[in-house]
Design a protein around this motif. Structure first.
Motif, PDB file in Angstrom:
ATOM      1  N   HIS A 141       0.830  -1.199   0.000  1.00  0.00           N
ATOM      2  CA  HIS A 141       0.000   0.000   0.000  1.00  0.00           C
ATOM      3  C   HIS A 141       0.870   1.258   0.000  1.00  0.00           C
ATOM      4  O   HIS A 141       1.971   1.262   0.569  1.00  0.00           O
ATOM      5  N   SER A 143       0.798   3.772   1.742  1.00  0.00           N
ATOM      6  CA  SER A 143       1.130   4.208   3.104  1.00  0.00           C
ATOM      7  C   SER A 143       2.261   3.393   3.704  1.00  0.00           C
ATOM      8  O   SER A 143       2.855   3.792   4.703  1.00  0.00           O
ATOM      9  N   ARG A 145       1.792   0.572   5.183  1.00  0.00           N
ATOM     10  CA  ARG A 145       1.289  -0.120   6.374  1.00  0.00           C
ATOM     11  C   ARG A 145       0.400  -1.325   6.052  1.00  0.00           C
ATOM     12  O   ARG A 145      -0.137  -1.958   6.960  1.00  0.00           O
ATOM     13  N   LEU A 146       0.250  -1.635   4.787  1.00  0.00           N
ATOM     14  CA  LEU A 146      -0.618  -2.731   4.372  1.00  0.00           C
ATOM     15  C   LEU A 146      -0.013  -3.374   3.127  1.00  0.00           C
ATOM     16  O   LEU A 146       0.622  -2.690   2.319  1.00  0.00           O
ATOM     17  N   ALA A 161      -0.764  -6.774   7.562  1.00  0.00           N
ATOM     18  CA  ALA A 161      -0.524  -5.515   8.268  1.00  0.00           C
ATOM     19  C   ALA A 161       0.971  -5.372   8.510  1.00  0.00           C
ATOM     20  O   ALA A 161       1.643  -6.333   8.910  1.00  0.00           O
ATOM     21  N   GLU A 163       3.722  -3.227  10.645  1.00  0.00           N
ATOM     22  CA  GLU A 163       3.962  -2.322  11.764  1.00  0.00           C
ATOM     23  C   GLU A 163       5.449  -2.378  12.101  1.00  0.00           C
ATOM     24  O   GLU A 163       5.928  -3.372  12.644  1.00  0.00           O
ATOM     25  N   LYS A 189      -7.179   3.482  -2.129  1.00  0.00           N
ATOM     26  CA  LYS A 189      -8.562   3.136  -1.791  1.00  0.00           C
ATOM     27  C   LYS A 189      -9.074   1.910  -2.533  1.00  0.00           C
ATOM     28  O   LYS A 189     -10.140   1.383  -2.202  1.00  0.00           O
ATOM     29  N   ASP A 207     -10.410  -0.067   2.779  1.00  0.00           N
ATOM     30  CA  ASP A 207     -10.796   0.925   3.788  1.00  0.00           C
ATOM     31  C   ASP A 207      -9.991   0.638   5.048  1.00  0.00           C
ATOM     32  O   ASP A 207     -10.339  -0.241   5.827  1.00  0.00           O
ATOM     33  N   GLY A 208      -8.896   1.366   5.230  1.00  0.00           N
ATOM     34  CA  GLY A 208      -7.988   1.049   6.335  1.00  0.00           C
ATOM     35  C   GLY A 208      -7.351  -0.303   6.090  1.00  0.00           C
ATOM     36  O   GLY A 208      -6.699  -0.522   5.080  1.00  0.00           O
ATOM     37  N   THR A 209      -7.575  -1.251   7.005  1.00  0.00           N
ATOM     38  CA  THR A 209      -7.060  -2.606   6.837  1.00  0.00           C
ATOM     39  C   THR A 209      -8.137  -3.564   6.347  1.00  0.00           C
ATOM     40  O   THR A 209      -7.891  -4.758   6.229  1.00  0.00           O
ATOM     41  N   ARG A 210      -9.339  -3.028   6.048  1.00  0.00           N
ATOM     42  CA  ARG A 210     -10.439  -3.864   5.572  1.00  0.00           C
ATOM     43  C   ARG A 210     -10.439  -3.889   4.052  1.00  0.00           C
ATOM     44  O   ARG A 210     -10.502  -2.846   3.399  1.00  0.00           O
TER      45      ARG A 210
END
Length: 392
Positions: A141, A143, A145-146, A161, A163, A189, A207-210
Motif C-alpha cells: 500500500h 502508506s 502499512r498494508l 498488516a 507495523e 482506496k 478501507d484502512g485494513t479492511r
C-alpha cells in the motif's frame, strides 16, 4: 532544507506532512532449480535460490550489495516481491518448492513470505510468516502499512498488516480463482487482482485494513492475465496477458482499463508479442515497459523458438496507448522495473543470468551495453512501491 525539497519534488512521501528519502534499491529473486534447456524445461532440487539487494544510486551502473539465501521460483510471477515506500523493508513471497519423485522433481505450492530489513548493514532476514497457498504477485500500500499477496492455489488475496519491522496476515479474501498479481491504486482506496485463469481483473475496495471484493465489478481482460499496474494519476490500469500457453509463437496482448469510469471498464487492447510476462510503469506515467518472452522459453526444436525475448516501450500519452519502441532482451526475460528517477529500465534475463540496463531517451530505449552479471537466474524483479503524494 534543499535535500528535503528535492525529496518532495520526487513525490515520495509516506503520508500528509511526512517526507521520506527515495529508496535506491531493487530486489531480484534468483531461481536456481528450474532450467530452460534445448529439450525443454527441467526442475532440480531446492538448492541455490537467493534474493539479491541491488543498489541503483547510480542508475546506469547497478551493483549487488547483499545476497540472502531465500527461496524463489519462476513458477511465481515476476512481481512476487516489493520494497516498502520508505525503503526500509522488503517482502518476498515463496510460491513453490520442489518435491522429488524418482529421479524427477515437481513443483508444489509453498505458503511462506519473507521479511527483509533493508536498513540493516548488511540487509538481513527479519522473519518468515505463513500466508495463502502458492503466494505469487505482491503489492504494498502507498502508506507502507498494508500489503496484499495474490495466492494462485489458494484462490485468494492475503491481507498483511505492516507495523515497523513486523508483518502479519490479518485476513484472507476469497476470490474464487487463482490470483497471479495484485496492485494498489495511487490513492490506496482500491486494489486490482489479476485472476489469470479466469481472464479477469478483480476490483477490491480498501478501507484502512479492511479489504472487500464484489465479483460484479470484475473486468474481462486478455487470456492468461499475469500482471497489472496502475498509472500514477490513477486513471488507467494496464495488464500483461500471456495467452493460453507461454512461448507458443502466437501474439498476445496488453489490456487497457479506465479506472476513472464507474464501473471500471476495458477501453482497448494492444498487441505486444508472444508472452508478455510483466509490465512496469514509469514514475512520470508517460510510458509502460513490457517484457516479452517470445519463443525463448520453448524447446529449441519448436517452430516458435527464438533465442531472445524483447522489451517493448509503450507510450501512455494521447487517447490510446501505442508501441513506440521494441529492443532485444535476453533469453526468457522475466522481471522489469524503472529506476526511481525513471531514466533507466532494468530487465532480468533468466537464461542469460543478467540484469539488462536500458537508458530511456524520450520514446526510445537504448541498451547501455553494461549488463550486471548475476549469480543465478533472475525470476523476479521489483523496486519500491510508490508512496502517497501531495497531488493524490
Amino acid at each position: 532544507m534543499n535535500g528535503r525539497l528535492l525529496v518532495l519534488l520526487a513525490g515520495l512521501v509516506a503520508g500528509p506532512g511526512q517526507v521520506l528519502a527515495g529508496p535506491q534499491h531493487l530486489l531480484i529473486g534468483l531461481d536456481n532449480k528450474t532450467f530452460f534447456e534445448a529439450k525443454g524445461s527441467r526442475n532440480g532440487p531446492n538448492e541455490g535460490d537467493a534474493v539479491l539487494v541491488v543498489d541503483t544510486s547510480d542508475p546506469a551502473r547497478p551493483r549487488i550489495v547483499a545476497s540472502l539465501p531465500l527461496p524463489n521460483s519462476v513458477y511465481g510471477p515476476p512481481s512476487n516481491l516489493q520494497i516498502t515506500p520508505d525503503g526500509r523493508l522488503g517482502l518476498v513471497a515463496s510460491s513453490v518448492t520442489m518435491r522429488q519423485e524418482g529421479e524427477a522433481w515437481y513443483a508444489q505450492a509453498d505458503d511462506r513470505l519473507h521479511v527483509i530489513d533493508l536498513e540493516a548493514d548488511p540487509p538481513r532476514l527479519v522473519e518468515t510468516i505463513r500466508v495463502g497457498r502458492q503466494p505469487s504477485g505482491l503489492a504494498i500500500h502507498p502508506s507502507g502499512r498494508l500489503a496484499l499477496v495474490g495466492n494462485r492455489e489458494g484462490k485468494s488475496v492475503s491481507v498483511l498488516a505492516i507495523e515497523g519491522r513486523s508483518v502479519r496476515q490479518i485476513a484472507e479474501v476469497p476470490l474464487g480463482d487463482a490470483v497471479a498479481a495484485v496492485t494498489f491504486t495511487p490513492d490506496g482506496k482500491r486494489a486490482l487482482a489479476a485472476k489469470n485463469l479466469a481472464a479477469k481483473v478483480a476490483v477490491l475496495a480498501v478501507d484502512g485494513t479492511r479489504v472487500t471484493y464484489d465479483s460484479a465489478l470484475d473486468v474481462p481482460v486478455g487470456a492468461g492475465v499475469y500482471a497489472v499496474e496502475v498509472t500514477p494519476d490513477g486513471r488507467t490500469a494496464v495488464t500483461a496477458d500471456v495467452g493460453v500457453s507461454a512461448s507458443d509463437g502466437h501474439a498476445d496482448t496488453m489490456t487497457v482499463i479506465r479506472l476513472d469510469q464507474d464501473p471500471p471498464r476495458v477501453v482497448g487492447y494492444l498487441t505486444v508479442g508472444d508472452t508478455p510476462e510483466t509490465v512496469a510503469i514509469a514514475p512520470d506515467g508517460r510510458h509502460a515497459a513490457v517484457v516479452v518472452v517470445k519463443g525463448s522459453a520453448a524447446p529449441h526444436d519448436a517452430w516458435s523458438f527464438t533465442p531472445r525475448g524483447a522489451t517493448v516501450l509503450v507510450s501512455l500519452t494521447g487517447e490510446r496507448p501505442r508501441i513506440v519502441d521494441e529492443v532485444p532482451a535476453g533469453g526468457v526475460p522475466e522481471g522489469i522495473a524503472f529506476s526511481p528517477d525513471g531514466s533507466h529500465v532494468y530487465v532480468g534475463n533468466y537464461v542469460d543470468r543478467t540484469l539488462q540496463v536500458y537508458r530511456r531517451e524520450g520514446d526510445r530505449l537504448v541498451d547501455t551495453g553494461a549488463p550486471l552479471l548475476l549469480p543465478g537466474q533472475p525470476a523476479s524483479l521489483r523496486g519500491p512501491a510508490p508512496g502517497l503524494t501531495a497531488a493524490r
